[in-house]
Write a protein that holds these residues in place. Structure first.
Motif, PDB file in Angstrom:
ATOM      1  N   LEU A 474       0.404  -1.150  -0.252  1.00 24.22           N
ATOM      2  CA  LEU A 474       0.013   0.243  -0.140  1.00 24.22           C
ATOM      3  C   LEU A 474       0.815   1.340   0.192  1.00 24.22           C
ATOM      4  O   LEU A 474       0.511   2.372  -0.273  1.00 24.22           O
ATOM      5  N   PHE A 475       1.392   1.357   1.005  1.00 24.24           N
ATOM      6  CA  PHE A 475       3.149   2.657   1.401  1.00 24.24           C
ATOM      7  C   PHE A 475       3.993   2.658  -0.246  1.00 24.24           C
ATOM      8  O   PHE A 475       5.132   3.124  -0.622  1.00 24.24           O
ATOM      9  N   GLN A 476       3.818   1.325  -1.323  1.00 26.83           N
ATOM     10  CA  GLN A 476       5.240   1.057  -1.717  1.00 26.83           C
ATOM     11  C   GLN A 476       5.850   3.029  -2.766  1.00 26.83           C
ATOM     12  O   GLN A 476       6.584   2.853  -2.875  1.00 26.83           O
ATOM     13  N   PHE A 477       4.148   2.865  -3.194  1.00 25.96           N
ATOM     14  CA  PHE A 477       4.304   3.885  -3.701  1.00 25.96           C
ATOM     15  C   PHE A 477       4.511   5.001  -3.497  1.00 25.96           C
ATOM     16  O   PHE A 477       3.953   6.585  -4.592  1.00 25.96           O
ATOM     17  N   ASN A 478       4.438   5.621  -2.406  1.00 22.53           N
ATOM     18  CA  ASN A 478       2.777   6.321  -1.582  1.00 22.53           C
ATOM     19  C   ASN A 478       4.835   7.255  -0.750  1.00 22.53           C
ATOM     20  O   ASN A 478       5.250   6.930  -0.160  1.00 22.53           O
ATOM     21  N   ASP A 479       5.345   8.108  -1.347  1.00 23.18           N
ATOM     22  CA  ASP A 479       6.420   9.708  -1.557  1.00 23.18           C
ATOM     23  C   ASP A 479       6.375  10.345   0.117  1.00 23.18           C
ATOM     24  O   ASP A 479       6.865  10.387   0.678  1.00 23.18           O
ATOM     25  N   SER A 480       5.134   9.897   0.554  1.00 25.53           N
ATOM     26  CA  SER A 480       5.011  10.960   1.425  1.00 25.53           C
ATOM     27  C   SER A 480       4.662   9.973   2.836  1.00 25.53           C
ATOM     28  O   SER A 480       4.784  10.296   3.317  1.00 25.53           O
ATOM     29  N   VAL A 481       5.192   8.779   2.427  1.00 24.67           N
ATOM     30  CA  VAL A 481       5.334   7.665   3.794  1.00 24.67           C
ATOM     31  C   VAL A 481       6.895   6.865   3.688  1.00 24.67           C
ATOM     32  O   VAL A 481       7.354   6.756   2.761  1.00 24.67           O
ATOM     33  N   PHE A 482       7.499   7.818   4.465  1.00 24.86           N
ATOM     34  CA  PHE A 482       8.901   7.928   4.840  1.00 24.86           C
ATOM     35  C   PHE A 482       9.628   6.193   5.087  1.00 24.86           C
ATOM     36  O   PHE A 482       8.705   5.294   5.525  1.00 24.86           O
ATOM     37  N   SER A 483      10.926   5.824   4.498  1.00 27.12           N
ATOM     38  CA  SER A 483      11.410   4.576   4.732  1.00 27.12           C
ATOM     39  C   SER A 483      11.805   5.065   6.072  1.00 27.12           C
ATOM     40  O   SER A 483      12.550   6.128   6.191  1.00 27.12           O
ATOM     41  N   LEU A 484      11.529   3.739   6.584  1.00 24.53           N
ATOM     42  CA  LEU A 484      12.705   3.899   8.391  1.00 24.53           C
ATOM     43  C   LEU A 484      13.856   2.854   8.032  1.00 24.53           C
ATOM     44  O   LEU A 484      14.380   2.861   9.140  1.00 24.53           O
ATOM     45  N   THR A 485      13.642   2.162   6.998  1.00 25.57           N
ATOM     46  CA  THR A 485      15.541   1.564   7.670  1.00 25.57           C
ATOM     47  C   THR A 485      15.899   1.238   5.883  1.00 25.57           C
ATOM     48  O   THR A 485      15.871   1.889   4.732  1.00 25.57           O
ATOM     49  N   GLU A 486      16.970   1.133   6.316  1.00 27.02           N
ATOM     50  CA  GLU A 486      18.308   1.271   5.127  1.00 27.02           C
ATOM     51  C   GLU A 486      17.884   0.056   3.534  1.00 27.02           C
ATOM     52  O   GLU A 486      17.888   0.133   2.619  1.00 27.02           O
ATOM     53  N   ASN A 487      17.159  -1.240   4.071  1.00 32.63           N
ATOM     54  CA  ASN A 487      16.623  -2.227   2.961  1.00 32.63           C
ATOM     55  C   ASN A 487      14.831  -1.214   2.863  1.00 32.63           C
ATOM     56  O   ASN A 487      14.483  -1.997   1.700  1.00 32.63           O
ATOM     57  N   ASN A 488      14.510   0.092   2.820  1.00 35.18           N
ATOM     58  CA  ASN A 488      13.544   0.666   2.195  1.00 35.18           C
ATOM     59  C   ASN A 488      12.405   0.528   3.367  1.00 35.18           C
ATOM     60  O   ASN A 488      11.246   0.519   2.273  1.00 35.18           O
ATOM     61  N   GLU A 489      12.199  -0.502   4.257  1.00 33.87           N
ATOM     62  CA  GLU A 489      11.251  -1.104   4.535  1.00 33.87           C
ATOM     63  C   GLU A 489      10.370   0.635   5.098  1.00 33.87           C
ATOM     64  O   GLU A 489      10.754   1.326   5.946  1.00 33.87           O
ATOM     65  N   LYS A 490       8.810   1.087   5.072  1.00 31.22           N
ATOM     66  CA  LYS A 490       8.074   1.848   5.341  1.00 31.22           C
ATOM     67  C   LYS A 490       6.935   1.612   7.419  1.00 31.22           C
ATOM     68  O   LYS A 490       6.422   2.858   7.220  1.00 31.22           O
ATOM     69  N   LEU A 491       7.304   0.515   7.344  1.00 31.43           N
ATOM     70  CA  LEU A 491       6.673  -0.514   8.884  1.00 31.43           C
ATOM     71  C   LEU A 491       8.081  -0.370   9.753  1.00 31.43           C
ATOM     72  O   LEU A 491       8.691  -1.168   9.265  1.00 31.43           O
ATOM     73  N   CYS A 492       7.509  -0.289  10.867  1.00 34.73           N
ATOM     74  CA  CYS A 492       7.790  -1.410  11.915  1.00 34.73           C
ATOM     75  C   CYS A 492       7.655  -1.886  12.392  1.00 34.73           C
ATOM     76  O   CYS A 492       5.929  -1.191  12.739  1.00 34.73           O
ATOM     77  N   PHE A 493       7.772  -2.903  13.347  1.00 32.94           N
ATOM     78  CA  PHE A 493       6.667  -3.395  14.508  1.00 32.94           C
ATOM     79  C   PHE A 493       7.051  -2.971  16.316  1.00 32.94           C
ATOM     80  O   PHE A 493       7.982  -3.339  16.250  1.00 32.94           O
ATOM     81  N   ILE A 494       6.208  -2.499  16.658  1.00 39.21           N
ATOM     82  CA  ILE A 494       6.433  -2.367  17.972  1.00 39.21           C
ATOM     83  C   ILE A 494       5.730  -3.217  19.067  1.00 39.21           C
ATOM     84  O   ILE A 494       4.384  -3.092  18.689  1.00 39.21           O
ATOM     85  N   ASN A 495       6.321  -3.113  20.606  1.00 39.46           N
ATOM     86  CA  ASN A 495       5.108  -3.442  21.249  1.00 39.46           C
ATOM     87  C   ASN A 495       4.402  -5.110  20.522  1.00 39.46           C
ATOM     88  O   ASN A 495       3.913  -5.626  22.131  1.00 39.46           O
ATOM     89  N   ASN A 496       5.214  -5.998  20.123  1.00 32.48           N
ATOM     90  CA  ASN A 496       4.560  -6.720  19.821  1.00 32.48           C
ATOM     91  C   ASN A 496       3.609  -7.344  19.013  1.00 32.48           C
ATOM     92  O   ASN A 496       2.737  -8.114  19.577  1.00 32.48           O
ATOM     93  N   ASN A 497       2.559  -5.762  18.778  1.00 33.04           N
ATOM     94  CA  ASN A 497       0.909  -5.638  19.028  1.00 33.04           C
ATOM     95  C   ASN A 497       0.660  -4.976  17.440  1.00 33.04           C
ATOM     96  O   ASN A 497      -0.492  -5.145  17.192  1.00 33.04           O
ATOM     97  N   ALA A 498       1.715  -4.057  17.024  1.00 27.78           N
ATOM     98  CA  ALA A 498       1.290  -2.870  16.323  1.00 27.78           C
ATOM     99  C   ALA A 498       1.967  -2.061  14.839  1.00 27.78           C
ATOM    100  O   ALA A 498       3.354  -2.444  15.037  1.00 27.78           O
ATOM    101  N   PHE A 499       2.129  -1.977  14.111  1.00 25.43           N
ATOM    102  CA  PHE A 499       3.167  -1.342  13.305  1.00 25.43           C
ATOM    103  C   PHE A 499       2.868   0.134  13.440  1.00 25.43           C
ATOM    104  O   PHE A 499       1.954   1.068  13.737  1.00 25.43           O
ATOM    105  N   VAL A 500       4.365   1.136  12.957  1.00 17.57           N
ATOM    106  CA  VAL A 500       4.218   2.261  13.385  1.00 17.57           C
ATOM    107  C   VAL A 500       4.518   3.027  11.623  1.00 17.57           C
ATOM    108  O   VAL A 500       6.121   2.161  11.551  1.00 17.57           O
ATOM    109  N   ILE A 501       4.054   3.777  11.082  1.00 11.20           N
ATOM    110  CA  ILE A 501       5.522   4.468   9.698  1.00 11.20           C
ATOM    111  C   ILE A 501       4.549   6.278  10.053  1.00 11.20           C
ATOM    112  O   ILE A 501       4.538   6.909  11.471  1.00 11.20           O
ATOM    113  N   VAL A 502       5.821   6.306   9.796  1.00  6.05           N
ATOM    114  CA  VAL A 502       5.905   7.903   9.596  1.00  6.05           C
ATOM    115  C   VAL A 502       5.679   9.108   8.022  1.00  6.05           C
ATOM    116  O   VAL A 502       6.053   8.228   7.516  1.00  6.05           O
TER     117      VAL A 502
END
Length: 858
Positions: A474-502
């Protein structure tokens, strides 16, 4: 882009030129050596007639031999049947000069491990009655060159002949290549041999020192085994080539020659050990590893047994065992390659020259292959090539270990999803940049905490992996969503139950409501467990910079808070509201739940190790409270600790943390032998509490943990009222033996004058000034000044937020004593912490585990 391509082409050309130059040099050397060997065998200036007689008893002398010259058997040099046995070889050599010029020649025996080598030279004419003058080439202790290159220099007049009788005996390598070559060819032959051996010594010394440095830095035993292999190879080749005479005394070289087979065993032993540890068989402790240990035990036993055997039996025993051990090493190597250990390819390549060289040279020494300069030095050349490839293999392994360590920090081991640390690092970078406007969006599958009670962990992991893939699309071609990792992943998994995007608010082309609706549809369409589609969507919270926080932890905590708020409304999403009408009710409920969790022992203690930067040993662990809410999931301490302070629960929580931490410390010390210190956070309200001190004494006495193993971290930002009672309590704690540390220095309200007058023994530099310290000059200057100020006051200095080797190196240069952060380990539950201590974190910290913490003078 064009400039990058140009640099890439230049880089490739430079590598190609280097390889071409090296190849040309090696080609010229090889051509010259072939020319020397060719001149030896095809010269037209002189010829050699050779014949031999074998004396099995070894009791004949030259007078007996002179009477049996007619019984000598004509042969070429490579046809003399030298073999591994106790017998004397008599050789008759007639050298004929066919030219009209006198020749300066050298009679050379290319075996420096001979026991007897006597040359009897004809006095005048060559008849059966000829008198021979004796020369013992091995008896001259002053001429080292004769020991390394047993040779006799002589002049042969034009059209003349000379005859020699050689008496040879050896219990070492039986083959004795004999040649008569020109003085010039002999000089060049010696020169090239010295070049090869000089290169070998240089490589051995450099590699040994380099790997010793790596061992002290990384504490990985594989580097010690590699050094053992280097040194044992060096000793063996010093004996076989005779070059040890140029380095060692005559007595030491004699010992090397005597125990040459014993040293051969340890080449193989260290090679097997290196192979097992290099390929990480020691970590699994499986059947292959146990088989390797058994083989090593057999080799050690045979090596000790061989000391009491004669040289011939020693050689036969070793060469009968060697193929089996080499086959075992090749087996474990191929087995690992089949398990995707692609980084071991250089190590696989290193075996090719080793196998070729270790096969050729023994066959030459045992007289099964024809002699030449290359075959004579095959093992030496093979070792040089092998060590070079092994160095590449070690570098590849180190690189892979570093990648694994970084991956462990950045990605969850079980799911492979990006960790919260990626989010924190990225948000910190955005915060430091000017004029940024961005929003954190937390995406939590609806009712996931309840659903997780009915399915296993693997199914939960599969659900989040599936959602991660779909949301990434969904976010692959959405330039307004930042890539958060060196591998250009746009989601981070936190608290073992949710994702966060920026989200970059400046480039957002759709409203927040539209984006949230798209996210909820994706989650709703893909909320599947065991192919069972659930009629559920996502709970989404949002917090924006700078409105809802100016630090990463504030924004993350607030987006968590907003997600919790979203669970209470029908829209299933919420923007963080600092003064939300629901906030008071939520805080009251949170307080009630927290008190219940405290009474029912439903809180947990996590440990994050602190590392002595001088010794890289674990010197302490910070004990951190964690709360897994039964319905809301993980609640950050930054959320419930302020609530506890406001609602009067903080004293009970602190005492609970102290009690549980000491219980776990007793377990670590008594059951596992990890007797380091523990660091516990306390607040200003604890210091102000009337019964805090007496309760602390009771807890310590009941735990049996010495008070000098305890550190209390007093948060500077708590704005302590430094009245007489508070100072008196701090001094009592110090007198009791407890170390007092001032936490989060630089973020609170204490002045320098207050710190200098208070009885602190430790200062903790806040992560804000430590994380990526080399990327911000101002923070670097502040951190350095803080460390030096604290050291000037006689305080130990702890830096939290160490996330990289660069952070650690910089802090060590500043004089910082202790480091803490994700570079070493994340906070862990007690079982995980014990496992981390036992198994080590990628081998970084080795035994002895616990460091000795020496507090500043009180």
């Amino acid at each position: 882009m064009l400039l990058n391509k140009l640099f890439k082409i230049i880089h490739i050309l430079a590598i190609a030129i280097i390889f071409i130059l090296i190849a040309l040099i090696l080609w010229n050397v090889a051509t010259r050596l072939v020319a020397i060997d060719t001149n030896k065998t095809r010269t037209v200036e002189h010829t050699i007639d050779m014949s031999y007689l074998i004396d099995p008893s070894g009791k004949m002398d030259v007078d007996n031999i002179k009477k049996q010259l007619s019984t000598f058997i004509p042969a070429k040099n490579n046809e003399i049947p030298f073999e591994l046995s106790k017998q004397t070889y008599w050789l008759r050599i007639i050298v004929k000069n066919h030219s009209a010029e006198p020749l300066a020649l050298v009679l050379y025996a290319d075996n420096n491990m001979l026991d007897i080598l006597k040359v009897y030279q004809a006095n005048k004419t060559i008849t059966s009655e000829t008198n021979y003058l004796s020369t013992n080439l091995l008896a001259n202790n002053h001429d080292i060159s004769l020991k390394v290159y047993p040779h006799l220099t002589f002049d042969l007049p034009a059209r003349q002949n000379k005859a020699f009788i050689l008496e040879i005996q050896t219990q070492g390598p039986p083959n004795v290549p004999l040649m008569v070559i020109s003085n010039n060819d002999f000089t060049q032959r010696v020169l090239y041999a010295q070049i090869f051996y000089g290169a070998f010594i240089g490589i051995i010394l450099l590699m040994a020192m380099y790997n010793l440095v790596l061992f002290f830095a990384i504490k990985d035993t594989v580097y010690l085994f590699y050094i053992g292999y280097l040194l044992s190879s060096f000793m063996v080749l010093s004996g076989l080539t005779g070059f040890g005479h140029l380095i060692f005394s005559t007595e030491i070289q004699a010992l090397i020659n005597k125990y040459i087979i014993f040293l051969h065993y340890y080449i193989v032993i260290f090679l097997v050990l290196f192979t097992l540890f290099f390929l990480r068989y020691n970590q699994g402790k499986n059947k292959t590893y146990r088989a390797g240990k058994a083989i090593i035990a057999i080799l050690i036993f045979c090596s000790l047994l061989s000391i009491n055997l004669d040289a011939i039996l020693q050689a036969k025993l070793f060469f009968s065992l060697q193929p089996f051990t080499l086959l075992f090493a090749i087996f474990v190597l191929l087995k690992r390659i089949n398990h995707n250990y692609s980084w071991s390819k250089f190590y696989l390549l290193s075996w090719l020259p080793l196998l070729i060289g270790s096969s050729i040279q023994p066959l030459v020494l045992l007289n099964y292959l024809d002699y030449s300069f290359f075959t004579r030095n095959a093992f030496l050349v093979a070792i040089i090539v092998e060590l070079t490839l092994m160095a590449f293999a070690l570098a590849q392994r180190m690189k892979r270990n570093e990648q694994d360590r970084i991956k462990d920090i950045a990605y969850h081991i079980t799911s492979g999803l990006p960790r919260k640390s990626n989010l924190e690092t990225f948000v910190n970078q955005l915060v430091l940049q000017k004029d940024n406007q961005f929003t954190l969006l937390m995406i939590k599958p609806e009712h996931i905490d309840k659903i997780a009670l009915y399915i296993d962990d693997e199914q939960v992991t599969q659900l989040f992996q599936h959602l991660f893939q779909k949301l990434s699309l969904l976010f692959q071609f959405n330039d307004s969503v930042f890539s958060l990792t060196e591998n250009n992943e746009k989601l981070c998994f936190i608290n073992n139950n949710a994702f966060v995007i920026v989200i970059n608010d400046k480039y957002q082309h759709q409203t927040l409501e539209e984006l949230i609706a798209a996210i909820q549809k994706i989650v709703s369409d893909n909320f599947q467990i065991n192919h069972l589609k659930l009629p559920l969507s996502a709970i989404i919270g949002a917090s924006s910079f700078p409105e809802h926080g100016i630090k990463s932890h504030q924004l993350i905590n607030n987006v968590i808070f907003a997600t919790n708020q979203a669970e209470l409304n029908h829209q299933k999403w919420a923007l963080y509201q600092q003064q939300s009408s629901n906030e008071n009710a939520y805080l009251l409920q949170l307080t009630s739940d927290l008190k219940s969790a405290l009474e029912n022992d439903n809180l947990a203690i996590f440990h994050q190790p602190q590392i002595d930067l001088r010794t890289l040993r674990v010197c302490s662990s910070e004990c951190l409270i964690r709360w897994q809410h039964p319905t809301q999931g993980f609640i950050s301490p930054s959320v419930f600790i302020p609530v506890a302070e406001d609602m009067g629960l903080i004293n009970e929580i602190t005492l609970w943390v102290i009690e549980k931490s000491l219980q776990q410390q007793l377990l670590l010390a008594s059951e596992y032998g990890f007797n380091h210190m523990i660091s516990i956070n306390i607040s200003g309200k604890d210091i102000a509490s009337e019964h805090f001190f007496t309760r602390v004494i009771d807890i310590i006495e009941n735990s049996t943990i010495p008070a000098d193993k305890i550190i209390f971290e007093l948060t500077e930002s708590s704005s302590i009222t430094y009245n007489e009672e508070s100072l008196e309590l701090i001094e009592k704690l110090v007198d009791l033996g407890i170390t007092i540390s001032i936490d989060d220095f630089g973020t609170g309200y204490s002045s320098m004058s207050q710190i200098s007058n208070l009885p602190f023994q430790e200062l903790k530099v806040d992560r804000e000034f430590v994380e990526n310290i080399n990327d911000n000059l101002k923070r670097k200057i502040i951190a350095e000044a803080t460390v030096k100020m604290a050291k000037g006051l006689g305080l130990e200095v702890v830096a939290e937020g160490v996330n990289s080797q660069q952070d650690e190196d910089t802090l060590r240069r500043f004089g910082c004593d202790i480091g803490q952060g994700y570079f070493y380990a994340k906070p862990m539950a007690i079982d995980d912490y014990i496992s981390w201590l036992e198994n080590l974190d990628n081998g970084r910290i080795k035994q002895p585990m616990q460091g000795e913490f020496i507090p500043a003078e009180k």
